[in-house]
Design a protein around this motif. Structure first.
Motif, PDB file in Angstrom:
ATOM      1  N   ILE A  56      57.678  69.571  38.694  1.00  0.00           N
ATOM      2  CA  ILE A  56      57.478  68.224  39.229  1.00  0.00           C
ATOM      3  C   ILE A  56      58.589  67.908  40.224  1.00  0.00           C
ATOM      4  CG2 ILE A  56      57.426  65.772  38.621  1.00  0.00           C
ATOM      5  CD1 ILE A  56      56.297  66.643  35.897  1.00  0.00           C
ATOM      6  N   GLU A  57      58.218  67.347  41.354  1.00  0.00           N
ATOM      7  CA  GLU A  57      59.190  67.013  42.396  1.00  0.00           C
ATOM      8  C   GLU A  57      60.226  66.022  41.859  1.00  0.00           C
ATOM      9  OE1 GLU A  57      59.240  65.253  46.980  1.00  0.00           O
ATOM     10  OE2 GLU A  57      57.346  65.541  45.919  1.00  0.00           O
ATOM     11  N   LYS A  58      61.487  66.297  42.156  1.00  0.00           N
ATOM     12  CA  LYS A  58      62.615  65.441  41.760  1.00  0.00           C
ATOM     13  C   LYS A  58      62.710  65.280  40.238  1.00  0.00           C
ATOM     14  CE  LYS A  58      62.511  62.789  46.068  1.00  0.00           C
ATOM     15  NZ  LYS A  58      62.394  61.449  46.685  1.00  0.00           N
ATOM     16  N   LEU A  59      62.319  66.316  39.492  1.00  0.00           N
ATOM     17  CA  LEU A  59      62.315  66.223  38.033  1.00  0.00           C
ATOM     18  C   LEU A  59      63.713  65.986  37.470  1.00  0.00           C
ATOM     19  CD1 LEU A  59      60.795  66.337  35.379  1.00  0.00           C
ATOM     20  CD2 LEU A  59      60.998  68.835  35.420  1.00  0.00           C
ATOM     21  N   ASP A  60      64.724  66.640  38.046  1.00  0.00           N
ATOM     22  CA  ASP A  60      66.090  66.461  37.541  1.00  0.00           C
ATOM     23  C   ASP A  60      66.530  65.005  37.644  1.00  0.00           C
ATOM     24  OD1 ASP A  60      66.281  69.120  36.899  1.00  0.00           O
ATOM     25  OD2 ASP A  60      67.271  69.700  38.774  1.00  0.00           O
ATOM     26  N   ALA A 102      59.647  60.319  29.959  1.00  0.00           N
ATOM     27  CA  ALA A 102      58.517  61.235  30.123  1.00  0.00           C
ATOM     28  C   ALA A 102      57.949  61.050  31.525  1.00  0.00           C
ATOM     29  CB  ALA A 102      57.441  60.970  29.072  1.00  0.00           C
ATOM     30  N   VAL A 103      57.114  61.986  31.932  1.00  0.00           N
ATOM     31  CA  VAL A 103      56.373  61.870  33.192  1.00  0.00           C
ATOM     32  C   VAL A 103      54.900  62.105  32.884  1.00  0.00           C
ATOM     33  CG1 VAL A 103      56.015  62.742  35.525  1.00  0.00           C
ATOM     34  CG2 VAL A 103      58.333  62.683  34.565  1.00  0.00           C
ATOM     35  N   ILE A 104      54.072  61.124  33.212  1.00  0.00           N
ATOM     36  CA  ILE A 104      52.634  61.276  33.003  1.00  0.00           C
ATOM     37  C   ILE A 104      52.055  62.008  34.212  1.00  0.00           C
ATOM     38  CG2 ILE A 104      50.440  60.070  32.694  1.00  0.00           C
ATOM     39  CD1 ILE A 104      52.055  57.834  31.327  1.00  0.00           C
ATOM     40  N   LYS A 156      47.834  64.019  30.233  1.00  0.00           N
ATOM     41  CA  LYS A 156      48.727  65.180  30.251  1.00  0.00           C
ATOM     42  C   LYS A 156      50.106  64.640  30.609  1.00  0.00           C
ATOM     43  CE  LYS A 156      47.468  68.867  32.565  1.00  0.00           C
ATOM     44  NZ  LYS A 156      47.247  69.725  33.774  1.00  0.00           N
ATOM     45  N   VAL A 157      51.079  64.812  29.710  1.00  0.00           N
ATOM     46  CA  VAL A 157      52.384  64.183  29.891  1.00  0.00           C
ATOM     47  C   VAL A 157      53.500  65.170  29.552  1.00  0.00           C
ATOM     48  CG1 VAL A 157      52.258  63.187  27.570  1.00  0.00           C
ATOM     49  CG2 VAL A 157      53.846  62.208  29.223  1.00  0.00           C
ATOM     50  N   LEU A 158      54.530  65.179  30.377  1.00  0.00           N
ATOM     51  CA  LEU A 158      55.720  65.998  30.136  1.00  0.00           C
ATOM     52  C   LEU A 158      56.765  65.142  29.436  1.00  0.00           C
ATOM     53  CD1 LEU A 158      57.501  68.522  30.487  1.00  0.00           C
ATOM     54  CD2 LEU A 158      58.089  67.687  32.785  1.00  0.00           C
ATOM     55  N   VAL A 159      57.148  65.540  28.231  1.00  0.00           N
ATOM     56  CA  VAL A 159      58.127  64.807  27.425  1.00  0.00           C
ATOM     57  C   VAL A 159      59.535  65.278  27.799  1.00  0.00           C
ATOM     58  CG1 VAL A 159      58.933  64.365  25.082  1.00  0.00           C
ATOM     59  CG2 VAL A 159      56.474  64.494  25.551  1.00  0.00           C
ATOM     60  N   LEU A 160      60.436  64.313  28.073  1.00  0.00           N
ATOM     61  CA  LEU A 160      61.767  64.677  28.576  1.00  0.00           C
ATOM     62  C   LEU A 160      62.886  64.517  27.561  1.00  0.00           C
ATOM     63  CD1 LEU A 160      61.551  63.062  32.145  1.00  0.00           C
ATOM     64  CD2 LEU A 160      61.028  65.418  31.469  1.00  0.00           C
ATOM     65  N   ASN A 161      62.758  63.583  26.613  1.00  0.00           N
ATOM     66  CA  ASN A 161      63.875  63.341  25.688  1.00  0.00           C
ATOM     67  C   ASN A 161      63.354  62.802  24.354  1.00  0.00           C
ATOM     68  OD1 ASN A 161      63.285  60.597  26.106  1.00  0.00           O
ATOM     69  ND2 ASN A 161      64.784  60.425  27.769  1.00  0.00           N
TER      70      ASN A 161
END
Length: 652
Positions: free
Chosen positions: A35-39, A47-49, A75-80
C-alpha cells in the motif's frame, strides 16, 4: 434464524449479475500488502481498509414473496493492537427470521513471501437472542495479528424488505475503495439520503426482469445505482465529538412502500405513528404501562403520593432504588412482565423505564415512554421512520405544567436529569394516540458551571489564600455525578492541581450534592509571585477554559458541545492596604458571526475589592466542521483575555 447457503441465494435471483465491482473471497496476493505510504499510515492508523463492497437487492421469490438480499464484503490490513480489537471479532445484529451466511479468511505474509491463510465460516460463530425481534451472530476471527489481512463476506437474506441497510463509505481508518450497489424493482418507492463531506460517484442503470410462478408470470423493470468512493481519509479522535460515525460520509436508504401486481400501494412503516401502532402497541410487554396493574402496588405500597413534582420524585425513587439496572439497554421493548421484573429486582433500561411509566400512571400522573438512540450509536434521523433507529427508552413526565425527562437506571441521579449517554439529538414520545411527537434532548438542559474565587493576599507572609466555590447544574452536573466517588475525585484532583501549581497546598476540599446542583468548595494556599514591589496574580488560572481546547489546524468532524453552555467565572481580589491595582483586563464582548457563541468579560471596583467576571455562552449544541476556524479563533480570543494578569503595586 437459519443458516444460509449460497445455493439458496442464487435460487431466488431471476436476473444476472451487473457491472458493479466483482470480488472473490479467498484471493489475496502479496500486492495487497504493498500500500502506498504504508509506513506513514502505520504511525497514525490502526488499519487500512483495502476494499469494502456491498449490495442490496430486492427480488421476488414465488414462495415467500419479495425478499431483500444484502451482501457485505471487506478486505482490511490490520496494523496494530487496536486494529486487532476492531477487526478480530464479528458481532452482527439481524432480524430473527433472516438467513445469514459468513465466509472469510485471515492471511499472513511469511518471511519467504508465501501467503498463509486460515478459513472461518458461519459455523464458527455463536447465535444469541438480542431482543424479541432480533438475534446476533458473534464470531471470533482466528489468528488476527499485526500485519494480517482480514477478508470476509456476509450475506443476509430477509423478508423485511423495508430495512435496506445504510452504507458507510468512511471509517476511523483510511478506506482505499468503497462501493455499494442497490437494485430495486419498479414497484418500490425507494429513496437515498446523503450525509458527509467527501464526493461519492453515482452510476445509474436499469433493465428488465421477470417472475415465472406456477400460477402467473410478470415482467418488470428494475433500477440499479452504484455508489463508489476512493481514497477516503480516516477520521481521527477529536475533542467535543459524539460518535465518529456521525461525521462519516454515508448514504441512508428508505423504502416507504411498494405497489403490488394489481397496482395497489402498500406503505411500509411510512411514518412513526404507524410504527408505534404496529410494532409497539402490538407488543404485550410494551403496553403494560397502559393498564392499571395491581402488581405496581408492590412498588408504591402505602406511600401517600401528591400529584406534584415532589410526589413524582417519590415514585421515581421507589422504582430506581428497588429495581437494579443490569447494564443492558434492552432495545425498546421489555422482555419481562412487571411481575417478573419486580420479583427479579433487576432489568434492562427498557424494562425499568417502562415500569416507571406504569408506576407514575398508577399514582395518577401523565407519563409516556420516550424512544432514543444512545450517543455511542449515532443520531436518529426523524425523516427516516424505522424502529431500528432506537435502542433505549426513558420516561416523559408531564406535571405542574412542566415536562420532565426521567431515567430510573441511575438511582443517585437528581430528579429530572438523564444520563449523558441519552443526550443525543431528538427522541420520539410514544403518545397513547400514536401521534408523532419529538423532544430535543440536546436542548432540554444546558451545561452550566458557576464559579467564584476570592483572593486574599498577605504580602508580609508572602501567601495567597484562595477560596473557590463551584456550582454545577444541568449537563455539567450529570457529567460530574455520574459514577462519582467523592473521595477518589478529591484525591485525583489534588494530585493534578499540585502538579500544575507546585507551590499550592489544598487545605480543604468538600463536595455537597444539594437538590439539583453539586457544590464544590476549596481552600488553597499558594506562595506570592512578586518582583520589584509588585505582586502578580493570574485571576483566571482556575478557569477550565483559560486554554483554548481547539489546537489542531484542521477539523474532520462536527463540534458537539452536547447541549447549550453557560460558564460563569467571577474573581474577587482583596487588595492589601498600601497597594494599587494595574491590569489590562477591560470590559469586552466577543460574538461569533452567527451570534451563537459569545464571551463577555467585565472589571469593576468596590472599596478595596476588584471584581472580574467572565462568561462564555453557547446557544447551540452542534456546529458543522466548516465552522471550526471561527470557533478556534473565538477560543483563541478567550484564552488571550483569560491569560492577562493583575498587578498589585506597592505604594511604598
Amino acid at each position: 434464524m437459519r443458516f444460509l447457503t449460497v445455493l439458496l441465494l442464487l435460487a431466488i435471483t431471476s436476473f444476472s449479475s451487473f457491472s458493479q465491482t466483482r470480488y472473490k473471497v479467498g484471493k489475496v496476493s502479496k500486492k495487497d500488502w504493498q500500500i502506498e505510504k504504508l509506513d506513514s499510515l502505520r504511525e497514525v492508523c490502526d488499519a487500512v481498509i483495502i476494499e469494502n463492497i456491498g449490495l442490496s437487492r430486492i427480488d421476488y421469490n414465488t414462495t415467500k414473496g419479495w425478499m431483500l438480499e444484502y451482501n457485505y464484503y471487506i478486505k482490511v490490513l490490520v496494523l496494530n493492537d487496536k486494529g486487532i480489537d476492531q477487526y478480530g471479532n464479528l458481532d452482527i445484529v439481524f432480524s430473527d427470521n433472516d438467513d445469514v451466511y459468513v465466509k472469510g479468511y485471515t492471511y499472513s505474509l511469511a518471511e519467504s513471501g508465501k501467503v498463509e491463510d486460515e478459513k472461518f465460516t458461519t459455523r464458527d460463530g455463536m447465535f444469541t437472542e438480542y431482543t424479541d425481534f432480533r438475534d446476533n451472530l458473534i464470531l471470533h476471527i482466528p489468528n488476527v495479528k499485526k500485519n494480517t489481512i482480514v477478508e470476509y463476506e456476509l450475506k443476509i437474506l430477509s423478508q423485511n424488505i423495508a430495512n435496506v441497510r445504510d452504507w458507510v463509505f468512511q471509517s476511523e481508518n483510511p478506506v482505499l475503495f468503497s462501493e455499494y450497489t442497490t437494485i430495486t424493482p419498479e414497484y418500490f418507492d425507494f429513496n437515498a439520503f446523503y450525509q458527509g463531506s467527501y464526493p461519492v460517484k453515482i452510476e445509474k442503470g436499469e433493465g428488465v426482469s421477470s417472475i415465472n410462478g406456477t400460477d402467473f408470470s410478470e415482467t418488470y423493470s428494475y433500477f440499479k445505482k452504484v455508489y463508489s468512493a476512493k481514497n477516503l481519509p480516516g477520521v481521527p479522535d477529536e475533542i467535543y465529538t459524539s460518535v465518529k460515525s456521525n461525521s462519516f460520509t454515508k448514504y441512508r436508504f428508505e423504502i416507504r412502500g411498494y405497489r403490488d401486481f394489481y397496482l395497489v400501494y402498500h406503505p411500509l412503516g411510512s411514518n412513526y405513528s404507524t410504527i408505534i401502532k404496529e410494532r409497539l402497541f402490538d407488543n404485550s410487554y410494551f403496553v403494560q404501562y397502559q393498564k392499571n396493574n395491581n402488581i405496581l402496588n408492590d412498588i408504591i405500597g402505602d406511600v401517600k403520593i401528591d400529584n406534584s413534582i415532589s410526589g413524582a420524585n417519590t415514585v421515581y425513587r421507589l422504582v430506581s432504588k428497588n429495581i437494579a439496572w443490569n447494564k443492558q439497554n434492552g432495545w425498546v421493548t421489555p422482555n419481562k412482565s412487571y411481575r417478573k421484573l419486580i420479583n427479579d429486582r433487576n432489568g434492562s433500561a427498557a424494562e425499568i423505564n417502562n415500569l416507571l411509566v406504569g408506576a407514575l400512571r398508577k399514582a395518577g400522573f401523565n407519563a409516556y415512554p420516550v424512544l432514543l438512540n444512545t450517543r455511542n450509536a449515532g443520531r436518529v434521523n426523524p425523516f427516516v421512520p424505522l424502529i431500528s433507529n432506537f435502542n433505549y427508552v426513558i420516561c416523559l413526565l408531564e406535571v405542574d405544567g412542566q415536562r420532565v425527562l426521567l431515567d430510573a437506571t441511575e438511582p443517585q441521579a437528581p430528579f429530572g436529569l438523564i444520563p449523558l449517554r441519552c443526550i443525543n439529538g431528538k427522541a420520539l414520545i410514544v403518545r397513547d394516540d400514536a401521534t408523532e411527537q419529538w423532544v430535543n434532548l440536546s436542548t432540554y438542559l444546558s451545561a452550566e458551571t458557576l464559579s467564584s474565587v476570592e483572593f486574599s493576599i498577605d504580602p508580609e507572609e508572602e501567601k495567597i489564600e484562595k477560596s473557590i466555590n463551584r456550582k454545577r447544574l444541568g449537563i455539567d452536573l450529570v457529567r460530574f455525578i455520574t459514577g462519582l466517588d467523592s473521595a477518589k475525585y478529591v484525591e485525583d484532583f489534588n494530585q493534578r492541581y499540585t502538579s500544575e501549581f507546585s507551590d499550592a497546598e489544598i487545605n480543604a476540599h468538600e463536595i455537597n450534592l444539594e437538590g439539583s446542583g453539586a457544590i464544590e468548595n476549596l481552600n488553597i494556599s499558594q506562595t506570592v509571585l512578586s518582583a520589584n514591589n509588585t505582586i502578580y496574580i493570574s485571576p483566571f488560572e482556575d478557569f477550565k477554559f483559560k486554554k483554548n481546547p481547539f489546537k489542531n489546524e484542521k477539523r474532520y468532524q462536527g463540534i458537539d458541545f452536547v447541549s447549550p453552555w453557560k460558564k460563569v467565572f467571577m474573581v474577587t481580589v482583596n487588595v492589601p492596604e498600601g497597594y494599587t491595582v494595574q491590569s489590562d483586563i477591560k470590559n469586552k464582548v466577543f460574538v461569533t458571526s452567527d451570534q451563537k457563541m459569545s464571551f463577555k468579560i467585565t472589571s469593576s471596583k468596590v472599596g478595596n475589592k476588584v471584581i472580574y467576571t467572565s462568561m462564555i455562552l453557547i446557544k447551540d449544541y452542534y456546529f458543522l466542521h466548516t465552522k471550526y476556524d471561527e470557533i478556534k479563533m473565538f477560543f483563541d480570543a478567550v484564552e488571550k483575555e483569560l491569560s492577562k494578569q493583575v498587578m498589585l503595586v506597592s505604594e511604598v
